[in-house]
Design a protein around this motif. Structure first.
Motif, PDB file in Angstrom:
ATOM      1  N   ALA A  18       0.823  -1.210   0.000  1.00 29.79           N
ATOM      2  CA  ALA A  18       0.000   0.000   0.000  1.00 29.79           C
ATOM      3  C   ALA A  18       0.858   1.262   0.000  1.00 29.79           C
ATOM      4  O   ALA A  18       0.421   2.316  -0.470  1.00 29.79           O
ATOM      5  N   TYR A  19       2.074   1.160   0.506  1.00 30.88           N
ATOM      6  CA  TYR A  19       2.953   2.329   0.532  1.00 30.88           C
ATOM      7  C   TYR A  19       3.325   2.786  -0.871  1.00 30.88           C
ATOM      8  O   TYR A  19       3.638   3.954  -1.077  1.00 30.88           O
ATOM      9  N   LEU A  63       0.962   5.409  -1.646  1.00 30.91           N
ATOM     10  CA  LEU A  63       1.120   6.610  -0.820  1.00 30.91           C
ATOM     11  C   LEU A  63       2.253   7.503  -1.297  1.00 30.91           C
ATOM     12  O   LEU A  63       2.235   8.708  -1.049  1.00 30.91           O
ATOM     13  N   VAL A  64       3.253   6.918  -1.942  1.00 27.65           N
ATOM     14  CA  VAL A  64       4.431   7.702  -2.333  1.00 27.65           C
ATOM     15  C   VAL A  64       4.556   7.868  -3.845  1.00 27.65           C
ATOM     16  O   VAL A  64       5.590   8.324  -4.328  1.00 27.65           O
ATOM     17  N   VAL A  65       3.507   7.535  -4.574  1.00 33.35           N
ATOM     18  CA  VAL A  65       3.580   7.595  -6.039  1.00 33.35           C
ATOM     19  C   VAL A  65       3.793   9.025  -6.535  1.00 33.35           C
ATOM     20  O   VAL A  65       4.460   9.239  -7.544  1.00 33.35           O
ATOM     21  N   LEU A  78      -0.102   5.765  11.296  1.00 34.18           N
ATOM     22  CA  LEU A  78       0.246   4.547  10.564  1.00 34.18           C
ATOM     23  C   LEU A  78       1.115   3.675  11.455  1.00 34.18           C
ATOM     24  O   LEU A  78       2.014   4.167  12.142  1.00 34.18           O
ATOM     25  N   LEU A  79       0.835   2.401  11.433  1.00 35.87           N
ATOM     26  CA  LEU A  79       1.581   1.418  12.202  1.00 35.87           C
ATOM     27  C   LEU A  79       2.391   0.567  11.239  1.00 35.87           C
ATOM     28  O   LEU A  79       1.963   0.318  10.110  1.00 35.87           O
ATOM     29  N   ARG A 139      11.163   8.261   0.578  1.00 32.47           N
ATOM     30  CA  ARG A 139       9.792   8.796   0.650  1.00 32.47           C
ATOM     31  C   ARG A 139       8.950   7.986   1.640  1.00 32.47           C
ATOM     32  O   ARG A 139       8.177   8.553   2.407  1.00 32.47           O
ATOM     33  N   ILE A 140       9.109   6.672   1.619  1.00 33.28           N
ATOM     34  CA  ILE A 140       8.344   5.825   2.545  1.00 33.28           C
ATOM     35  C   ILE A 140       8.697   6.162   3.983  1.00 33.28           C
ATOM     36  O   ILE A 140       7.821   6.353   4.832  1.00 33.28           O
ATOM     37  N   PHE A 141       9.995   6.252   4.286  1.00 30.80           N
ATOM     38  CA  PHE A 141      10.401   6.498   5.665  1.00 30.80           C
ATOM     39  C   PHE A 141      10.269   7.966   6.080  1.00 30.80           C
ATOM     40  O   PHE A 141      10.448   8.285   7.248  1.00 30.80           O
TER      41      PHE A 141
END
Length: 72
Positions: free
Chosen positions: A13-14, A17-19, A38-39, A59-61
């Motif tokens: 799913a991430y 979120l970062v697209v 977010l967990l 971007r994810i982190f």
């Protein structure tokens, strides 16, 4: 402060979120304002760190998350 909505997302799913930068910033802002929490498990953290695209990993982190245990 509003009650935060807490979600444990599938690692894939991430990607969504970062697209785009704007979507990533929107999620970051929601986390910072407390409307979203977010967990992520240590297993997911390990998976994310193995992504070959360093910019994507960054971007994810950049998205705040609470690390949760995978037991109990």
């Amino acid at each position: 402060m509003r009650d935060s909505r807490r979600f444990l997302l599938d690692s894939n799913a991430y990607d969504a979120l970062v697209v785009t930068e704007s979507r990533c910033l929107m999620v970051i802002e929601a986390c910072r304002t407390g409307s979203l929490t977010l967990l992520m498990t240590h297993i997911q953290v390990d998976e994310m760190q193995r992504i070959p695209d360093a910019q994507k990993v960054g971007r994810i982190f950049a998205i705040p998350f609470d690390q949760v245990p995978t037991y109990g």
